[in-house]
Scaffold this motif. Structure first.
Motif, PDB file in Angstrom:
ATOM      1  N   VAL A  56      26.538   3.115 -34.341  1.00 35.65           N
ATOM      2  CA  VAL A  56      27.705   2.665 -35.112  1.00 35.65           C
ATOM      3  C   VAL A  56      28.133   1.307 -34.560  1.00 35.65           C
ATOM      4  CG1 VAL A  56      30.099   3.210 -35.702  1.00 35.65           C
ATOM      5  CG2 VAL A  56      28.427   5.044 -35.496  1.00 35.65           C
ATOM      6  N   PRO A  57      28.480   0.335 -35.366  1.00 40.62           N
ATOM      7  CA  PRO A  57      28.409   0.318 -36.821  1.00 40.62           C
ATOM      8  C   PRO A  57      26.978   0.042 -37.301  1.00 40.62           C
ATOM      9  CG  PRO A  57      29.228  -1.766 -36.008  1.00 40.62           C
ATOM     10  CD  PRO A  57      29.025  -0.907 -34.813  1.00 40.62           C
ATOM     11  N   PRO A  58      26.615   0.531 -38.482  1.00 43.03           N
ATOM     12  CA  PRO A  58      25.259   0.292 -38.978  1.00 43.03           C
ATOM     13  C   PRO A  58      25.095  -1.126 -39.521  1.00 43.03           C
ATOM     14  CG  PRO A  58      26.488   1.650 -40.520  1.00 43.03           C
ATOM     15  CD  PRO A  58      27.413   1.319 -39.407  1.00 43.03           C
ATOM     16  N   THR A  59      24.456  -1.953 -38.768  1.00 46.65           N
ATOM     17  CA  THR A  59      24.222  -3.326 -39.229  1.00 46.65           C
ATOM     18  C   THR A  59      23.128  -3.285 -40.300  1.00 46.65           C
ATOM     19  OG1 THR A  59      22.506  -3.645 -37.595  1.00 46.65           O
ATOM     20  CG2 THR A  59      24.733  -4.250 -36.928  1.00 46.65           C
ATOM     21  N   PRO A  60      23.047  -4.313 -41.144  1.00 43.92           N
ATOM     22  CA  PRO A  60      21.984  -4.319 -42.173  1.00 43.92           C
ATOM     23  C   PRO A  60      20.598  -4.147 -41.553  1.00 43.92           C
ATOM     24  CG  PRO A  60      23.539  -6.089 -42.549  1.00 43.92           C
ATOM     25  CD  PRO A  60      23.927  -5.470 -41.254  1.00 43.92           C
ATOM     26  N   GLY A 124      28.053  19.337 -26.059  1.00 46.87           N
ATOM     27  CA  GLY A 124      28.769  18.464 -25.122  1.00 46.87           C
ATOM     28  C   GLY A 124      28.079  17.112 -25.067  1.00 46.87           C
ATOM     29  N   TYR A 125      26.751  17.160 -24.987  1.00 43.26           N
ATOM     30  CA  TYR A 125      25.932  15.938 -24.945  1.00 43.26           C
ATOM     31  C   TYR A 125      26.043  15.173 -26.263  1.00 43.26           C
ATOM     32  CZ  TYR A 125      21.889  13.023 -23.788  1.00 43.26           C
ATOM     33  OH  TYR A 125      21.073  11.959 -23.502  1.00 43.26           O
ATOM     34  N   PHE A 126      25.944  15.932 -27.345  1.00 42.48           N
ATOM     35  CA  PHE A 126      25.950  15.322 -28.683  1.00 42.48           C
ATOM     36  C   PHE A 126      27.282  14.622 -28.975  1.00 42.48           C
ATOM     37  CE2 PHE A 126      25.906  15.900 -33.473  1.00 42.48           C
ATOM     38  CZ  PHE A 126      24.899  14.994 -33.696  1.00 42.48           C
ATOM     39  N   LEU A 127      28.371  15.221 -28.495  1.00 44.72           N
ATOM     40  CA  LEU A 127      29.698  14.639 -28.707  1.00 44.72           C
ATOM     41  C   LEU A 127      29.767  13.239 -28.083  1.00 44.72           C
ATOM     42  CD1 LEU A 127      32.375  15.667 -29.980  1.00 44.72           C
ATOM     43  CD2 LEU A 127      33.151  16.146 -27.654  1.00 44.72           C
ATOM     44  N   VAL A 128      29.290  13.142 -26.853  1.00 43.34           N
ATOM     45  CA  VAL A 128      29.302  11.829 -26.182  1.00 43.34           C
ATOM     46  C   VAL A 128      28.325  10.884 -26.892  1.00 43.34           C
ATOM     47  CG1 VAL A 128      28.888  10.630 -23.992  1.00 43.34           C
ATOM     48  CG2 VAL A 128      29.958  12.865 -23.995  1.00 43.34           C
ATOM     49  N   PHE A 129      27.197  11.436 -27.339  1.00 45.55           N
ATOM     50  CA  PHE A 129      26.189  10.670 -28.074  1.00 45.55           C
ATOM     51  C   PHE A 129      26.817   9.992 -29.292  1.00 45.55           C
ATOM     52  CE2 PHE A 129      22.601   9.864 -30.791  1.00 45.55           C
ATOM     53  CZ  PHE A 129      21.509   9.764 -29.966  1.00 45.55           C
ATOM     54  N   LEU A 130      27.684  10.739 -29.997  1.00 47.41           N
ATOM     55  CA  LEU A 130      28.319  10.198 -31.201  1.00 47.41           C
ATOM     56  C   LEU A 130      29.505   9.299 -30.870  1.00 47.41           C
ATOM     57  CD1 LEU A 130      28.358  13.251 -33.654  1.00 47.41           C
ATOM     58  CD2 LEU A 130      26.805  11.312 -33.677  1.00 47.41           C
ATOM     59  N   LEU A 131      30.257   9.695 -29.831  1.00 42.37           N
ATOM     60  CA  LEU A 131      31.494   8.964 -29.531  1.00 42.37           C
ATOM     61  C   LEU A 131      31.270   7.653 -28.774  1.00 42.37           C
ATOM     62  CD1 LEU A 131      34.078  11.740 -28.522  1.00 42.37           C
ATOM     63  CD2 LEU A 131      34.020  10.358 -30.602  1.00 42.37           C
ATOM     64  N   CYS A 141      21.105   6.159 -28.123  1.00 43.18           N
ATOM     65  CA  CYS A 141      19.954   6.368 -29.006  1.00 43.18           C
ATOM     66  C   CYS A 141      18.623   6.174 -28.295  1.00 43.18           C
ATOM     67  CB  CYS A 141      20.036   5.417 -30.189  1.00 43.18           C
ATOM     68  SG  CYS A 141      21.242   5.948 -31.382  1.00 43.18           S
ATOM     69  N   CYS A 142      18.483   5.064 -27.620  1.00 40.05           N
ATOM     70  CA  CYS A 142      17.190   4.760 -26.992  1.00 40.05           C
ATOM     71  C   CYS A 142      17.156   5.213 -25.537  1.00 40.05           C
ATOM     72  CB  CYS A 142      16.910   3.261 -27.068  1.00 40.05           C
ATOM     73  SG  CYS A 142      16.951   2.634 -28.746  1.00 40.05           S
ATOM     74  N   SER A 143      18.253   5.802 -25.096  1.00 39.52           N
ATOM     75  CA  SER A 143      18.349   6.180 -23.705  1.00 39.52           C
ATOM     76  C   SER A 143      17.546   7.454 -23.430  1.00 39.52           C
ATOM     77  CB  SER A 143      19.820   6.397 -23.379  1.00 39.52           C
ATOM     78  OG  SER A 143      19.965   7.074 -22.189  1.00 39.52           O
TER      79      SER A 143
ATOM     80  N   GLY B  21      29.836  22.949 -21.921  1.00 36.17           N
ATOM     81  CA  GLY B  21      29.992  21.796 -22.805  1.00 36.17           C
ATOM     82  C   GLY B  21      30.337  20.543 -22.016  1.00 36.17           C
ATOM     83  N   VAL B  22      31.232  20.724 -21.036  1.00 37.46           N
ATOM     84  CA  VAL B  22      31.608  19.599 -20.165  1.00 37.46           C
ATOM     85  C   VAL B  22      30.401  19.133 -19.360  1.00 37.46           C
ATOM     86  CG1 VAL B  22      33.045  18.942 -18.179  1.00 37.46           C
ATOM     87  CG2 VAL B  22      34.035  20.262 -20.053  1.00 37.46           C
ATOM     88  N   MET B  23      29.557  20.091 -18.951  1.00 38.25           N
ATOM     89  CA  MET B  23      28.339  19.723 -18.216  1.00 38.25           C
ATOM     90  C   MET B  23      27.409  18.890 -19.104  1.00 38.25           C
ATOM     91  SD  MET B  23      27.280  23.013 -16.034  1.00 38.25           S
ATOM     92  CE  MET B  23      28.206  23.543 -14.618  1.00 38.25           C
ATOM     93  N   GLY B  24      27.311  19.304 -20.382  1.00 39.31           N
ATOM     94  CA  GLY B  24      26.501  18.531 -21.331  1.00 39.31           C
ATOM     95  C   GLY B  24      27.045  17.127 -21.488  1.00 39.31           C
ATOM     96  N   ALA B  25      28.384  17.031 -21.570  1.00 36.30           N
ATOM     97  CA  ALA B  25      29.019  15.713 -21.699  1.00 36.30           C
ATOM     98  C   ALA B  25      28.756  14.876 -20.449  1.00 36.30           C
ATOM     99  CB  ALA B  25      30.518  15.885 -21.925  1.00 36.30           C
ATOM    100  N   ALA B  26      28.774  15.556 -19.291  1.00 34.52           N
ATOM    101  CA  ALA B  26      28.500  14.841 -18.034  1.00 34.52           C
ATOM    102  C   ALA B  26      27.064  14.333 -18.022  1.00 34.52           C
ATOM    103  CB  ALA B  26      28.734  15.767 -16.842  1.00 34.52           C
ATOM    104  N   ALA B  27      26.148  15.156 -18.568  1.00 37.08           N
ATOM    105  CA  ALA B  27      24.738  14.740 -18.649  1.00 37.08           C
ATOM    106  C   ALA B  27      24.623  13.515 -19.549  1.00 37.08           C
ATOM    107  CB  ALA B  27      23.882  15.879 -19.185  1.00 37.08           C
ATOM    108  N   ALA B  28      25.374  13.527 -20.661  1.00 36.34           N
ATOM    109  CA  ALA B  28      25.346  12.380 -21.568  1.00 36.34           C
ATOM    110  C   ALA B  28      25.937  11.148 -20.906  1.00 36.34           C
ATOM    111  CB  ALA B  28      26.107  12.713 -22.842  1.00 36.34           C
TER     112      ALA B  28
END
Lengths: 272, 93
Positions: A56-60, A124-131, A141-143, B21-28
């Motif tokens: 985000v943001p999606p560039t052309p 938990g991981y996905f939330l940080v991935f998106l945020l 993404c590439c990490s 979930g917090v652990m997953g966030a920490a991993a991220a």
């Protein structure tokens, strides 16, 4: 027991699944990379990237460069909604390499992560991935991306640049992580279960489809005696035991059908 | 068979799930250290730290979960032994 004997003992469903996975590996990944080569590419890092659309943001440029990736994600999610996670269990070449590769690792030294509640860690991981990109603290993404490292590993014997990438710190770290969480894990789907953002998105759609009554892997509670055989064969660690009967979590199930083949009482089926 | 396979207690509480979930966030978050390295390396070793962080979080979670499961199993066995000895010891009544 030899590989051929084990192959002969597989059910027709399992043989078909492994054949599709092998075909997807040949079609999408090096050294052949048949489908990406139509677009002048050899790896997933480009037009075929399934992850980059989350930036985000999606560039052309990103929208243009990930057009095939976006289309593929659309097809994957549509199939999942109506039928279940067939992409993850039957087609995904990265998950396929991981699962098939794990069969080369002796069972005794595999790491069993199934005691960790994978959906909790995954989201938990996905939330940080998106945020993270929204908050401006960088993109994941590439990490340590599994879609990047597997093609590099397969292309390394024939492509010097890929071999060189594996010798860099990022290449080595990604490889170590993929080995530890993927090939070396019980079932070979550790990376998919914990870190794959495509899998996380797919699982959510899988749950929504199941709630709306579409066909999914189901356990007939009356027939199940809670022997736990299905639990031992599930590569996605999706099966738990509740009230002495198996329970399939649609947040983790990849519709591979291994539990269906293994159940001695025929209590598991793909239906409503 | 399944009881033997799963050493950890089930089902997990919401609090437990949130913890993981917090652990997953920490991993991220550790993974963020590795972001963009594939494109340009400045030799910061962020990728190594990120990878080690993720592996550490997951292996740590597994070890903690296994220990917790074993402790709870031991506690259950202890309770059962006490109950059995109480039931079979005539002098204890």
């Amino acid at each position: 027991m030899s590989v051929f004997t084990r192959l002969r003992q597989l059910s027709t469903r399992a043989k078909i699944r492994y054949a599709i996975l092998a075909a997807a590996i040949l079609l999408f990944l090096p050294p052949l990379s048949i489908i990406p080569q139509f677009f002048g590419e050899t790896r997933f890092c480009g037009t075929w990237c399934l992850r980059m659309f989350m930036k985000v943001p999606p560039t052309p440029y990103i929208l243009f460069a990930t057009f095939m990736g976006v289309a593929l994600i659309g097809v994957v999610l549509a199939v999942t909604f109506f039928l279940g996670r067939y992409w993850c269990g039957h087609v995904c070449p990265i998950g396929g390499v991981s699962e098939l590769g794990s069969k080369l690792v002796p069972r005794k030294i595999k790491i069993d992560y199934s005691s960790i509640p994978a959906p909790a860690v995954r989201y938990g991981y996905f939330l940080v991935f998106l945020l993270a990109p929204v908050l401006g603290i960088g993109g994941l993404c590439c990490s340590l991306c599994n879609f990047a490292i597997v093609p590099h590993v397969l292309a390394a014997p024939t492509d010097g640049s890929c071999a060189a990438f594996l010798l860099t710190t990022i290449g080595g770290t990604s490889l170590a992580l993929f080995t530890l969480l993927g090939v070396w894990s019980k079932g070979g789907r550790g990376y998919c279960n914990f870190m794959c953002p495509v899998g996380a998105l797919d699982s959510l759609v899988n749950v929504v489809g199941a709630k709306l009554g579409f066909r999914r892997m189901q356990v007939e509670k009356v027939a199940c005696d809670g022997c736990g055989t299905c639990q031992t064969v599930c590569p996605a660690w999706a099966i738990s035991k509740e009230n002495n009967a198996a329970e399939i979590s649609q947040l983790s199930c990849v519709s591979c059908g291994k539990c269906q083949d293994a159940c001695p009482r025929g209590a598991i089926h793909h239906g409503r | 068979m399944a009881d033997r396979l799963r050493s950890a207690p089930e089902p997990m509480s919401l609090k437990g799930k949130l913890l993981f979930g917090v652990m997953g966030a920490a991993a991220a978050a550790t993974s963020l250290l590795a972001s963009s390295c594939a494109a340009r390396c400045s030799g910061c070793m962020g990728c190594l730290t990120g990878g080690a962080g993720i592996a550490g979080v997951l292996l740590g979670a597994k070890i903690a979960h296994t220990i917790r499961g074993r402790l709870s199993n031991t506690q259950e066995e202890g309770n059962q032994t006490r109950r059995t000895s109480y039931e079979h010891d005539p002098e204890s009544t």
